[in-house]
Structures are given as C-alpha cells and as structure tokens.
Design a protein around this motif. Structure first.
Motif, PDB file in Angstrom:
ATOM      1  N   TYR A  42     -92.058  -2.784  49.623  1.00 55.53           N
ATOM      2  CA  TYR A  42     -93.221  -3.581  49.235  1.00 55.53           C
ATOM      3  C   TYR A  42     -93.420  -3.547  47.719  1.00 55.53           C
ATOM      4  CZ  TYR A  42     -94.124  -3.431  54.210  1.00 55.53           C
ATOM      5  OH  TYR A  42     -93.994  -3.549  55.558  1.00 55.53           O
ATOM      6  N   GLN A  43     -93.194  -2.411  47.117  1.00 58.13           N
ATOM      7  CA  GLN A  43     -93.310  -2.310  45.664  1.00 58.13           C
ATOM      8  C   GLN A  43     -92.208  -3.132  44.980  1.00 58.13           C
ATOM      9  OE1 GLN A  43     -93.086   1.965  45.525  1.00 58.13           O
ATOM     10  NE2 GLN A  43     -95.248   2.144  44.932  1.00 58.13           N
ATOM     11  N   ILE A  44     -91.013  -3.085  45.509  1.00 55.43           N
ATOM     12  CA  ILE A  44     -89.910  -3.860  44.943  1.00 55.43           C
ATOM     13  C   ILE A  44     -90.189  -5.357  45.077  1.00 55.43           C
ATOM     14  CG2 ILE A  44     -87.456  -4.418  45.195  1.00 55.43           C
ATOM     15  CD1 ILE A  44     -87.052  -1.485  46.034  1.00 55.43           C
ATOM     16  N   GLU A  45     -90.706  -5.755  46.227  1.00 56.64           N
ATOM     17  CA  GLU A  45     -91.031  -7.165  46.452  1.00 56.64           C
ATOM     18  C   GLU A  45     -92.138  -7.629  45.495  1.00 56.64           C
ATOM     19  OE1 GLU A  45     -92.908  -9.757  50.081  1.00 56.64           O
ATOM     20  OE2 GLU A  45     -91.484  -8.161  50.583  1.00 56.64           O
ATOM     21  N   GLU A  46     -93.121  -6.787  45.274  1.00 54.99           N
ATOM     22  CA  GLU A  46     -94.201  -7.126  44.346  1.00 54.99           C
ATOM     23  C   GLU A  46     -93.679  -7.235  42.911  1.00 54.99           C
ATOM     24  OE1 GLU A  46     -97.944  -8.065  42.949  1.00 54.99           O
ATOM     25  OE2 GLU A  46     -97.220  -8.010  45.007  1.00 54.99           O
ATOM     26  N   MET A  47     -92.777  -6.349  42.522  1.00 53.46           N
ATOM     27  CA  MET A  47     -92.188  -6.437  41.178  1.00 53.46           C
ATOM     28  C   MET A  47     -91.364  -7.713  41.026  1.00 53.46           C
ATOM     29  SD  MET A  47     -91.125  -2.559  40.015  1.00 53.46           S
ATOM     30  CE  MET A  47     -89.663  -2.558  40.999  1.00 53.46           C
ATOM     31  N   GLU A  48     -90.600  -8.071  42.055  1.00 54.35           N
ATOM     32  CA  GLU A  48     -89.818  -9.310  42.012  1.00 54.35           C
ATOM     33  C   GLU A  48     -90.734 -10.519  41.855  1.00 54.35           C
ATOM     34  OE1 GLU A  48     -87.598  -9.329  45.634  1.00 54.35           O
ATOM     35  OE2 GLU A  48     -86.049  -7.980  44.864  1.00 54.35           O
ATOM     36  N   ARG A  49     -91.853 -10.514  42.579  1.00 53.50           N
ATOM     37  CA  ARG A  49     -92.798 -11.623  42.487  1.00 53.50           C
ATOM     38  C   ARG A  49     -93.380 -11.728  41.079  1.00 53.50           C
ATOM     39  NH1 ARG A  49     -97.737 -12.532  42.078  1.00 53.50           N
ATOM     40  NH2 ARG A  49     -98.373 -10.370  42.254  1.00 53.50           N
ATOM     41  N   GLN A  50     -93.740 -10.582  40.498  1.00 57.53           N
ATOM     42  CA  GLN A  50     -94.319 -10.589  39.158  1.00 57.53           C
ATOM     43  C   GLN A  50     -93.312 -11.054  38.115  1.00 57.53           C
ATOM     44  OE1 GLN A  50     -95.760  -6.570  38.787  1.00 57.53           O
ATOM     45  NE2 GLN A  50     -97.835  -7.142  39.406  1.00 57.53           N
ATOM     46  N   VAL A  51     -92.061 -10.639  38.246  1.00 53.58           N
ATOM     47  CA  VAL A  51     -91.029 -11.059  37.300  1.00 53.58           C
ATOM     48  C   VAL A  51     -90.781 -12.565  37.412  1.00 53.58           C
ATOM     49  CG1 VAL A  51     -88.562 -10.868  36.768  1.00 53.58           C
ATOM     50  CG2 VAL A  51     -89.916  -8.814  37.110  1.00 53.58           C
ATOM     51  N   CYS A  52     -90.717 -13.085  38.636  1.00 49.70           N
ATOM     52  CA  CYS A  52     -90.513 -14.523  38.828  1.00 49.70           C
ATOM     53  C   CYS A  52     -91.703 -15.320  38.287  1.00 49.70           C
ATOM     54  CB  CYS A  52     -90.291 -14.840  40.300  1.00 49.70           C
ATOM     55  SG  CYS A  52     -88.708 -14.281  40.922  1.00 49.70           S
ATOM     56  N   GLU A  53     -92.900 -14.824  38.519  1.00 52.40           N
ATOM     57  CA  GLU A  53     -94.107 -15.495  38.011  1.00 52.40           C
ATOM     58  C   GLU A  53     -94.143 -15.480  36.484  1.00 52.40           C
ATOM     59  OE1 GLU A  53     -98.849 -14.562  38.094  1.00 52.40           O
ATOM     60  OE2 GLU A  53     -97.736 -14.322  39.970  1.00 52.40           O
ATOM     61  N   ALA A  54     -93.737 -14.378  35.896  1.00 48.92           N
ATOM     62  CA  ALA A  54     -93.704 -14.277  34.436  1.00 48.92           C
ATOM     63  C   ALA A  54     -92.671 -15.229  33.855  1.00 48.92           C
ATOM     64  CB  ALA A  54     -93.406 -12.848  34.023  1.00 48.92           C
ATOM     65  N   MET A  55     -91.536 -15.403  34.534  1.00 46.75           N
ATOM     66  CA  MET A  55     -90.520 -16.322  34.039  1.00 46.75           C
ATOM     67  C   MET A  55     -90.984 -17.771  34.192  1.00 46.75           C
ATOM     68  SD  MET A  55     -86.493 -16.661  34.993  1.00 46.75           S
ATOM     69  CE  MET A  55     -86.671 -17.602  36.481  1.00 46.75           C
ATOM     70  N   GLU A  56     -91.635 -18.069  35.305  1.00 44.70           N
ATOM     71  CA  GLU A  56     -92.076 -19.436  35.566  1.00 44.70           C
ATOM     72  C   GLU A  56     -93.133 -19.893  34.565  1.00 44.70           C
ATOM     73  OE1 GLU A  56     -94.164 -21.980  39.176  1.00 44.70           O
ATOM     74  OE2 GLU A  56     -93.332 -20.004  39.578  1.00 44.70           O
ATOM     75  N   PHE A  57     -94.090 -19.016  34.260  1.00 42.66           N
ATOM     76  CA  PHE A  57     -95.194 -19.396  33.380  1.00 42.66           C
ATOM     77  C   PHE A  57     -95.010 -18.887  31.944  1.00 42.66           C
ATOM     78  CE2 PHE A  57     -97.192 -19.324  37.657  1.00 42.66           C
ATOM     79  CZ  PHE A  57     -97.460 -20.678  37.731  1.00 42.66           C
ATOM     80  N   ALA A  58     -93.854 -18.340  31.622  1.00 42.62           N
ATOM     81  CA  ALA A  58     -93.522 -17.837  30.279  1.00 42.62           C
ATOM     82  C   ALA A  58     -94.579 -16.856  29.770  1.00 42.62           C
ATOM     83  CB  ALA A  58     -93.329 -18.987  29.306  1.00 42.62           C
TER      84      ALA A  58
END
Length: 112
Positions: A42-58
């Motif tokens: 769950y922690q890994i999945e949350e980190m992946e989501r945050q990284v993808c969101e950070a890349m999407e919205f710069a």
C-alpha cells in the motif's frame, strides 16, 4: 641558544598510520548505517501514485532515497519514468537530471 620544542605535536600518538585512521573512519561509518525500511504494497502504491501525479502536473517533489545504509533527499520535478530499468529521472533545480531506482525510494513528499 634556544631549544626549539614542538610542543603538543611531540606528544601526539605517533603509531597511528593512515591505514589505521582509514579503518577507524570505516568502522564509525558502519556503526551509523541503518537498515532499509520495509514498505508494504500500500505504501509503494501510494508512492507510485504521488510520483505519477507529480509528473502529470509538473509539481516539485522531495524523494527520500536509501543508498548504502544512509538516506538522502532529492528535490526536483519528475522528468521521466523509465519502466524497463524501473527508475525515476528527476530534474533538479540546478538543471541536472538524476536517475533514482524506484526500489531505493522510501518516501515521497509533494512540495508546494
């Protein structure tokens, strides 16, 4: 005629060799090392989501990276996610791109 005495230098331990000092530094460094924290899925999945969101919205992010027993912080914007080598390419504020293995990331924090 005066006596030229070296003072405290004369009484320093003279048996310390450079190899001995290097070994003492390595022992001290080994004592300061920490084990890599175990992350659940769950922690890994949350980190992946945050990284993808950070890349999407710069958005800038702060990644806490574990390397060789120590943690380091990298701040910048996610430039690219490499799926084959499983690494994040982070563009820092200085303009350099650092490659970070996703397995070495232990925490992701969104910066504002």
């Amino acid at each position: 005629m005066t006596i030229r005495d070296r003072g405290k230098l004369k009484w320093l331990p003279a048996h310390f060799m450079p190899e001995h000092r290097k070994m003492l530094r390595e022992i001290e460094r080994d004592m300061m090392r920490m084990q890599k924290p175990l992350l659940d899925e769950y922690q890994i999945e949350e980190m992946e989501r945050q990284v993808c969101e950070a890349m999407e919205f710069a958005q800038p992010v702060k990644l806490t990276v574990w390397r060789d027993g120590f943690t380091y912080e990298e701040v910048g914007r996610v430039h690219y996610l490499e799926p084959i080598q499983k690494e994040v390419r982070l563009k820092t504020e200085l303009g350099t791109i650092s490659r970070i293995k996703f397995a070495d990331i232990i925490a992701v924090e969104m910066k504002e």
